[in-house]
Write an enzyme that holds these catalytic residues in place. Sequence first.
Site, PDB file in Angstrom:
ATOM      1  N   ASP A  67      70.171 -46.698 -25.625  1.00  0.00           N
ATOM      2  CA  ASP A  67      70.000 -45.850 -26.731  1.00  0.00           C
ATOM      3  C   ASP A  67      70.663 -44.609 -26.642  1.00  0.00           C
ATOM      4  O   ASP A  67      71.344 -44.369 -25.619  1.00  0.00           O
ATOM      5  CB  ASP A  67      68.390 -45.604 -26.790  1.00  0.00           C
ATOM      6  CG  ASP A  67      67.737 -45.128 -25.437  1.00  0.00           C
ATOM      7  OD1 ASP A  67      68.753 -44.757 -24.410  1.00  0.00           O
ATOM      8  OD2 ASP A  67      66.642 -45.082 -25.289  1.00  0.00           O
ATOM      9  N   ASN A 136      54.171 -42.483 -25.313  1.00  0.00           N
ATOM     10  CA  ASN A 136      53.672 -42.626 -26.555  1.00  0.00           C
ATOM     11  C   ASN A 136      53.903 -44.361 -26.778  1.00  0.00           C
ATOM     12  O   ASN A 136      53.664 -44.826 -27.870  1.00  0.00           O
ATOM     13  CB  ASN A 136      54.450 -42.038 -27.603  1.00  0.00           C
ATOM     14  CG  ASN A 136      56.083 -42.131 -27.517  1.00  0.00           C
ATOM     15  OD1 ASN A 136      56.608 -42.978 -26.734  1.00  0.00           O
ATOM     16  ND2 ASN A 136      56.854 -41.408 -28.384  1.00  0.00           N
ATOM     17  N   HIS A 138      56.998 -45.839 -26.370  1.00  0.00           N
ATOM     18  CA  HIS A 138      58.109 -46.435 -26.754  1.00  0.00           C
ATOM     19  C   HIS A 138      58.841 -47.257 -25.820  1.00  0.00           C
ATOM     20  O   HIS A 138      58.620 -47.138 -24.491  1.00  0.00           O
ATOM     21  CB  HIS A 138      58.881 -45.288 -27.605  1.00  0.00           C
ATOM     22  CG  HIS A 138      59.476 -44.290 -26.637  1.00  0.00           C
ATOM     23  ND1 HIS A 138      60.021 -43.136 -26.777  1.00  0.00           N
ATOM     24  CD2 HIS A 138      59.851 -44.515 -25.191  1.00  0.00           C
ATOM     25  CE1 HIS A 138      60.533 -42.386 -25.967  1.00  0.00           C
ATOM     26  NE2 HIS A 138      60.451 -43.181 -24.857  1.00  0.00           N
ATOM     27  N   GLU A 143      60.190 -46.247 -31.620  1.00  0.00           N
ATOM     28  CA  GLU A 143      58.816 -45.364 -31.428  1.00  0.00           C
ATOM     29  C   GLU A 143      57.679 -45.996 -32.465  1.00  0.00           C
ATOM     30  O   GLU A 143      57.853 -46.908 -33.076  1.00  0.00           O
ATOM     31  CB  GLU A 143      59.219 -43.989 -32.432  1.00  0.00           C
ATOM     32  CG  GLU A 143      60.366 -43.287 -31.736  1.00  0.00           C
ATOM     33  CD  GLU A 143      60.193 -42.425 -30.634  1.00  0.00           C
ATOM     34  OE1 GLU A 143      59.680 -43.166 -29.467  1.00  0.00           O
ATOM     35  OE2 GLU A 143      60.221 -41.295 -30.561  1.00  0.00           O
TER      36      GLU A 143
HETATM   37  C1  F6R Z   1      65.613 -43.845 -21.899  1.00  0.00           C
HETATM   38  C2  F6R Z   1      64.773 -44.553 -22.673  1.00  0.00           C
HETATM   39  C3  F6R Z   1      63.430 -44.006 -22.816  1.00  0.00           C
HETATM   40  C4  F6R Z   1      62.933 -43.842 -21.456  1.00  0.00           C
HETATM   41  C5  F6R Z   1      61.200 -43.678 -21.552  1.00  0.00           C
HETATM   42  C6  F6R Z   1      60.745 -43.383 -20.245  1.00  0.00           C
HETATM   43  O1  F6R Z   1      67.015 -44.326 -22.279  1.00  0.00           O
HETATM   44  O2  F6R Z   1      64.993 -45.609 -23.294  1.00  0.00           O
HETATM   45  O3  F6R Z   1      62.535 -45.109 -23.598  1.00  0.00           O
HETATM   46  O4  F6R Z   1      62.748 -45.174 -20.883  1.00  0.00           O
HETATM   47  O5  F6R Z   1      61.283 -42.527 -22.499  1.00  0.00           O
HETATM   48  O6  F6R Z   1      61.477 -42.116 -19.753  1.00  0.00           O
HETATM   49  P1  F6R Z   1      61.139 -41.481 -18.340  1.00  0.00           P
HETATM   50  O7  F6R Z   1      61.670 -42.583 -17.297  1.00  0.00           O
HETATM   51  O8  F6R Z   1      61.865 -40.174 -18.128  1.00  0.00           O
HETATM   52  O9  F6R Z   1      59.707 -41.475 -18.016  1.00  0.00           O
END
Ligand code: F6R
Length: 241
Positions: A67, A136, A138, A143
């Site tokens: 992403d 959330n 995702h 999302e």
């Molecule tokens: C980042 C991504 C997000 C994160 C998720 C958790 O490339 O795809 O889905 O994996 O938001 O983020 P952290 O690890 O910072 O809690």
Amino acid sequence: MKLQIFNSYELMSDAAADLIIEIVTNKPDAVLCFATGNTPVRTYQLLIEKAVSQHTDFTKCFCIGLDEWLGVAEDISGSCHYILQNQIFRPLGITKNQVHLFNGTAEDPENECEKMNKIIESKAGIDCMVVGIGINGHIGLNEPGVDVSRKAHIATLHETTILSGQNYFKEPTIINKGITLGMAQIMQARTLLLLASGKNKAAILQQATRGSISNDVPASFIQQHENALILVDKEAAATLS
Ligand code: F6R
């Protein structure tokens, strides 16, 4: 789906790094996809250490972007591009022609999605994806409410993603949209490694792994993945029933 609980973040990260090494050792031309964020940081550090000590060859593998923040250039330190380049690709000696990432500043983001879909098809899918989970629910930037049949697409970011996303930037940065691989591609990964650490992930981990499967919690679809491995530390597992 299998779930493994570790006593510490360090042990969880060590197991994740071992798995990636094993996949690349067994299939040197593996197609890999890595999330950014806080959770996998130690995994990537250990991966680099193990790759050096075990002489793992990454010269034939290919890396796909999961992403990117829309409108954020690759030289901004909070961009997924910048993070992957610095945390994984450069240290492992993975060159630019072994990588295809989303360009967050492309004039035609829809075309970025098309290009990504074609590359994944031409590579016959992704061998190993390393993903995190947002509070959330995702995965990538899929999302809550996402159409799970979608491949790469532009996502309007949920308010918690906008807020937590600021943590990755040195300066306040406007992020309201992202570009992401879709759940269809995540579900097709031959090995899906989901990492979760810390007590702020406990509630959503419970919902994603024990709750009903629904696009309200996109990560809940991982329950249907035949080769998903969820590695968590004991804080993230605190409320697992
Ligand atoms: C980042 C991504 C997000 C994160 C998720 C958790 O490339 O795809 O889905 O994996 O938001 O983020 P952290 O690890 O910072 O809690």
